[in-house]
Design a protein around this motif. Sequence first.
Motif, short mmCIF file in Angstrom:
data_model
loop_
_atom_site.label_atom_id
_atom_site.label_comp_id
_atom_site.label_asym_id
_atom_site.label_seq_id
_atom_site.Cartn_x
_atom_site.Cartn_y
_atom_site.Cartn_z
N GLY A 185 23.99 -18.41 -44.65
CA GLY A 185 23.74 -17.95 -43.28
C GLY A 185 24.05 -19.03 -42.25
N ILE A 186 23.72 -20.28 -42.59
CA ILE A 186 24.00 -21.38 -41.66
C ILE A 186 25.51 -21.56 -41.50
N ARG A 187 26.23 -21.58 -42.62
CA ARG A 187 27.68 -21.78 -42.54
C ARG A 187 28.35 -20.64 -41.75
N LEU A 188 27.88 -19.42 -41.95
CA LEU A 188 28.46 -18.29 -41.23
C LEU A 188 28.21 -18.43 -39.73
N GLY A 189 26.96 -18.76 -39.39
CA GLY A 189 26.60 -18.88 -37.98
C GLY A 189 27.30 -20.04 -37.29
N MET A 190 27.50 -21.13 -38.04
CA MET A 190 28.14 -22.32 -37.46
C MET A 190 29.51 -22.01 -36.90
N TYR A 191 30.20 -21.08 -37.54
CA TYR A 191 31.55 -20.76 -37.08
C TYR A 191 31.65 -19.37 -36.49
N GLY A 192 30.56 -19.00 -35.83
CA GLY A 192 30.63 -17.82 -34.96
C GLY A 192 30.64 -16.48 -35.67
N LYS A 193 30.32 -16.46 -36.95
CA LYS A 193 30.30 -15.17 -37.65
C LYS A 193 28.97 -14.48 -37.37
N GLN A 194 29.05 -13.19 -37.10
CA GLN A 194 27.83 -12.39 -36.92
C GLN A 194 27.26 -12.13 -38.30
N ARG B 21 25.82 -32.53 -45.27
CA ARG B 21 26.91 -32.67 -44.30
C ARG B 21 27.45 -31.31 -43.88
N GLN B 22 27.66 -30.45 -44.88
CA GLN B 22 28.19 -29.13 -44.57
C GLN B 22 27.24 -28.33 -43.68
N LEU B 23 25.94 -28.56 -43.85
CA LEU B 23 24.96 -27.80 -43.06
C LEU B 23 24.58 -28.52 -41.77
N ARG B 24 25.07 -29.76 -41.61
CA ARG B 24 24.72 -30.59 -40.44
C ARG B 24 23.21 -30.79 -40.35
N ILE B 25 22.61 -31.02 -41.50
CA ILE B 25 21.18 -31.36 -41.52
C ILE B 25 21.07 -32.84 -41.82
N PRO B 26 20.43 -33.60 -40.95
CA PRO B 26 20.31 -35.03 -41.23
C PRO B 26 19.42 -35.27 -42.45
N ARG B 27 19.81 -36.21 -43.26
CA ARG B 27 19.07 -36.52 -44.48
C ARG B 27 17.60 -36.83 -44.19
N GLU B 28 17.35 -37.47 -43.04
CA GLU B 28 15.97 -37.87 -42.70
C GLU B 28 15.06 -36.65 -42.58
N ALA B 29 15.65 -35.50 -42.25
CA ALA B 29 14.83 -34.29 -42.08
C ALA B 29 14.12 -33.93 -43.38
N ALA C 107 13.67 -27.20 -42.54
CA ALA C 107 14.94 -27.76 -42.04
C ALA C 107 16.04 -26.69 -42.07
N LEU C 108 16.07 -25.90 -43.13
CA LEU C 108 17.11 -24.87 -43.25
C LEU C 108 16.90 -23.76 -42.22
N LYS C 109 15.64 -23.35 -42.04
CA LYS C 109 15.38 -22.24 -41.13
C LYS C 109 15.62 -22.65 -39.68
N THR C 110 15.25 -23.87 -39.35
CA THR C 110 15.50 -24.37 -38.00
C THR C 110 17.00 -24.38 -37.72
N ARG C 111 17.75 -24.83 -38.70
CA ARG C 111 19.20 -24.90 -38.56
C ARG C 111 19.81 -23.49 -38.46
N LEU C 112 19.27 -22.58 -39.28
CA LEU C 112 19.74 -21.19 -39.28
C LEU C 112 19.58 -20.59 -37.89
N GLU C 113 18.40 -20.83 -37.31
CA GLU C 113 18.13 -20.28 -35.98
C GLU C 113 19.05 -20.91 -34.95
N ALA C 114 19.27 -22.23 -35.06
CA ALA C 114 20.14 -22.91 -34.10
C ALA C 114 21.57 -22.37 -34.19
N CYS C 115 21.96 -21.90 -35.36
CA CYS C 115 23.32 -21.36 -35.55
C CYS C 115 23.42 -19.90 -35.11
N GLY C 116 22.30 -19.31 -34.77
CA GLY C 116 22.34 -17.94 -34.26
C GLY C 116 22.38 -16.87 -35.33
N THR C 117 22.08 -17.23 -36.56
CA THR C 117 22.05 -16.22 -37.62
C THR C 117 20.65 -15.64 -37.70
#
Lengths: 465, 91
Positions: free
Chosen positions: A18-27, A74-82, A208-218
């Motif tokens: 879901g993150i990868r799809l949202g990152m590149y504008g996929k609905q 890296r692919q998900l753009r989640i910093p390791r520190e998270a 971390a994944l859900k926050t990123r998912l939301e930021a990507c608009g998925t």
Amino acid sequence: MRYDALVIGAGLSGLAAGIRLGMYGKQALLLERHALWGGLNSFYRLRGRRHDVGLHALTNATSARTGVLSRVLRQLRIPREALQLGPQLRSVIRFSDLEVWFSNDPALLESELAAAFPARRDALATLSAEIANWVPEARPMPFASARAELLRRLGDERLVDVLLLPTCYYGSPLENDIDWTQFRILYQSLFLEGIARPRGGIRTLLTALKTRLEACGTELRTNCGVERILLDGARAVGVRLDDGSELFADHVLSSAGLDETLALCGRKPEPDPARRDLSFLESIHALDCTPAALGLDAAVAFYCLADRLCYAQNEAPTEPRCGVLSCPGNYADQEPEAAVLVRQTVIANPQRWRELVARGDEEYRAAKLEHSARAAAAAASLFPDWRAHTLDLDVFTPRTIEHYTGHVNGRVYGSPDKRQDGDIGFEGLRLIGTDQGYLGIVGAMMSGIGIVNRHVLAAAAESAP
Amino acid sequence: MNDSDIQIAIKDIIAQIAPDEDLSQLDPAVRLREQIELDSMDFLDIVMELRKLYGVQVPEADYKELATLDGCVNYLRPKLAGKTLHCAARV
């Protein structure tokens, strides 16, 4: 509205997809039958305590940039520190007459194995170098027995059992064996790249994944089960939800599992009649002290009381002679609440548990406690006995796993039949997750990423913007 | 827009994909993959970012043109003509 992609299941593979799809504008829309996300690696609260399902440790913990977890992040753009990763202190593989310690320094495993099997020192070094240099094939590989491959290289059944014990428990749907490709992936993941635990457990990773998912608009819809996959001939075109509404998309990605996804397509799976599904009985003990204070200082202890590996069903509901102890407190920098937990996992027979469930609630509950107690008693012959310190106990069975994940027979490691390319014979439909052949939490995320990259984004990169 | 702007824009994309890499010492004539850790998944992301940020389409047959920073600049110069570049790395 029409979606670019519908993702069935918000486990780790689905969230990553879901993150990868949202990152590149996929609905994209993630559909999760349960109230919580995480799938086989979720979390719950019971009697005031926070528990994880599934997570024992995160593999591939090395901070090296080539490590699989590093590449996933890296692919998900989640910093390791998270993830607030705390590396394991050390772990052990134990049989009644031998113990082999390992840590995130591969040299420890090597020296421990050489000390326990001095005649195989050279063969072990050759094997370790072979696996360190091995790169998984891009194309799907046919099954090969890791037991046979290891025996050929090492010539010692006992030593082969020692190596199979942790790798089987970490990801094999087969009895007393694992696919050779998967063995090598796990050897790299567990022993060469090392293990760690996020402070806060699976919640930290899932947040971390859900926050990123939301930021990507998925969008993630929970309490939203898929009743069937809609087909147009041999093409998947969408899904019908449990409430009867229909959604349409160019791509459907399913983390439901191979047989489960075929069933969603209205196809009757044809399981191999000789196959015996493996599931687990898991007991979470909350103690009045840390396990380390009792002398139980392994982050993970893989053990077997029998002379030979018995990662297999037995006629009884559980196989108590062989299992895994997992102590979250034996990783660096963990939260105090987790430091008092011991999780014990043993193999369970899904058929027997189905029969127990059928006999009614009372018998089922009693059986849970009885088999959990048997497993704990068995472990007490090899490890410090923690039983007198247990303040609270929760036990889950193949029945629990099936209920919360939809995986038939509570199969944690999925179908023995893996589809590396995710293809199950329908255009526009791909498997992600366990039955795509990736292993563990990190593997599940990589599977979601890989399928989206190859089958959705690569095609998009080709088309006009 | 000059060639150095294009190079900065590319480095910006790489910095986003691989934030832990040091890009200050990159030799523009040497293959990127020999200097920093970029796998095929990262490479797909460079292409996807170019598409997302600038509407530039890179067919798979042309991926080889992007092997070095100099190659990127040469290949992208006509495609980026007249577009506003995001050059965070300069500030």
